[in-house]
Design an enzyme around this catalytic site. Structure first.
Site, PDB file in Angstrom:
ATOM      1  N   HIS A  27      -6.750 -10.660 -12.150  1.00  0.00           N
ATOM      2  CA  HIS A  27      -7.274  -9.700 -11.163  1.00  0.00           C
ATOM      3  C   HIS A  27      -8.735  -9.367 -11.456  1.00  0.00           C
ATOM      4  O   HIS A  27      -9.568  -9.318 -10.559  1.00  0.00           O
ATOM      5  CB  HIS A  27      -6.474  -8.383 -11.209  1.00  0.00           C
ATOM      6  CG  HIS A  27      -5.068  -8.481 -10.711  1.00  0.00           C
ATOM      7  ND1 HIS A  27      -3.990  -8.000 -11.431  1.00  0.00           N
ATOM      8  CD2 HIS A  27      -4.548  -8.989  -9.564  1.00  0.00           C
ATOM      9  CE1 HIS A  27      -2.882  -8.197 -10.740  1.00  0.00           C
ATOM     10  NE2 HIS A  27      -3.191  -8.807  -9.606  1.00  0.00           N
ATOM     11  N   LYS A  51       9.468  -4.886  -2.900  1.00  0.00           N
ATOM     12  CA  LYS A  51      10.411  -5.686  -3.689  1.00  0.00           C
ATOM     13  C   LYS A  51      10.801  -5.066  -5.027  1.00  0.00           C
ATOM     14  O   LYS A  51      11.669  -5.543  -5.680  1.00  0.00           O
ATOM     15  CB  LYS A  51       9.871  -7.108  -3.974  1.00  0.00           C
ATOM     16  CG  LYS A  51       9.539  -7.919  -2.748  1.00  0.00           C
ATOM     17  CD  LYS A  51       8.908  -9.246  -3.118  1.00  0.00           C
ATOM     18  CE  LYS A  51       7.471  -9.033  -3.516  1.00  0.00           C
ATOM     19  NZ  LYS A  51       6.645 -10.201  -3.564  1.00  0.00           N
ATOM     20  N   SER A 138       1.310 -10.369 -12.690  1.00  0.00           N
ATOM     21  CA  SER A 138       1.770  -9.078 -13.217  1.00  0.00           C
ATOM     22  C   SER A 138       3.247  -9.137 -13.594  1.00  0.00           C
ATOM     23  O   SER A 138       3.662  -8.597 -14.620  1.00  0.00           O
ATOM     24  CB  SER A 138       1.556  -7.977 -12.173  1.00  0.00           C
ATOM     25  OG  SER A 138       0.201  -7.824 -11.887  1.00  0.00           O
TER      26      SER A 138
END
Ligand code: PNS
Length: 173
Positions: A27, A51, A138
């Site tokens: 990121h 999710k 992540s």
């Protein structure tokens, strides 16, 4: 607007959206690339990632990003809930930035880009993160960390510290 030979040039405000649960070096690589291209980059943290229930609450994700991006004067951190397209309109941003690691990312992102353009007439630009981050996500970082693996190479030091603190707060090793 700036001018070049008397022609007005647009100043693009880019939005880099994501869950950032947690922010990774991948990121940060995309943020650095976006900050070198666009005059203003807003890193926009989605309030409720889809999710899954987040590992870090919104304030923590924002704070980690602020600390990791403090060296970039043209990067700010914000959050949004609901549709990205509505947020883009609300803050009058010009372009969405998404990071690509591998080709399969693009297959998913293409539909998002078309939908966001259809909803808000905003285009999406794709920036390739460095190939050394092609496998860093992540979700994988959290899995490796929670199973006791070493994630120091994949996240900023600030994030590693926050993850270790969270594990201590939960009474885990
Ligand atoms: O880091 P992530 O989880 O891959 O980020 C996904 C994100 C936040 C960019 C995406 O889920 C999103 O835009 N959510 C906001 C809701 C929305 O606008 N959905 C329609 C997308 S076309």
């Amino acid at each position: 607007m700036s001018t070049h030979n008397g022609v007005k040039l647009p100043q693009s405000h880019a939005v880099y959206p994501g869950s950032f649960d947690p922010p990774t070096n991948g990121h940060l690589d995309v943020i650095a690339r976006a900050a070198a291209i666009f005059p203003l980059v807003t890193v926009a943290v989605v309030v409720n990632p889809q999710k899954r229930s987040p590992f870090f609450v919104l304030d923590e994700r924002e704070e980690m990003l602020r600390r990791c991006t403090s060296a970039y004067p043209n990067v700010r951190v914000d959050h949004f809930r609901g549709l990205l397209a509505d947020y883009i309109n609300r803050i009058s941003a010009d372009v969405i930035v998404k990071g690509l690691r591998v080709v399969s990312d693009f297959e998913n992102e293409m539909a998002f880009a078309h939908m966001n353009r259809s909803l808000s007439n905003v285009d999406t630009t794709f920036l390739m993160s460095d190939s050394s981050y092609s496998f860093v996500s992540s979700s994988l970082i959290k899995e490796v960390f929670l199973q006791g693996g070493d994630i120091a190479k994949y996240v900023p030091a600030v994030v590693l510290e926050c993850m270790q603190q969270k594990r201590l707060a939960h009474g885990r090793k």
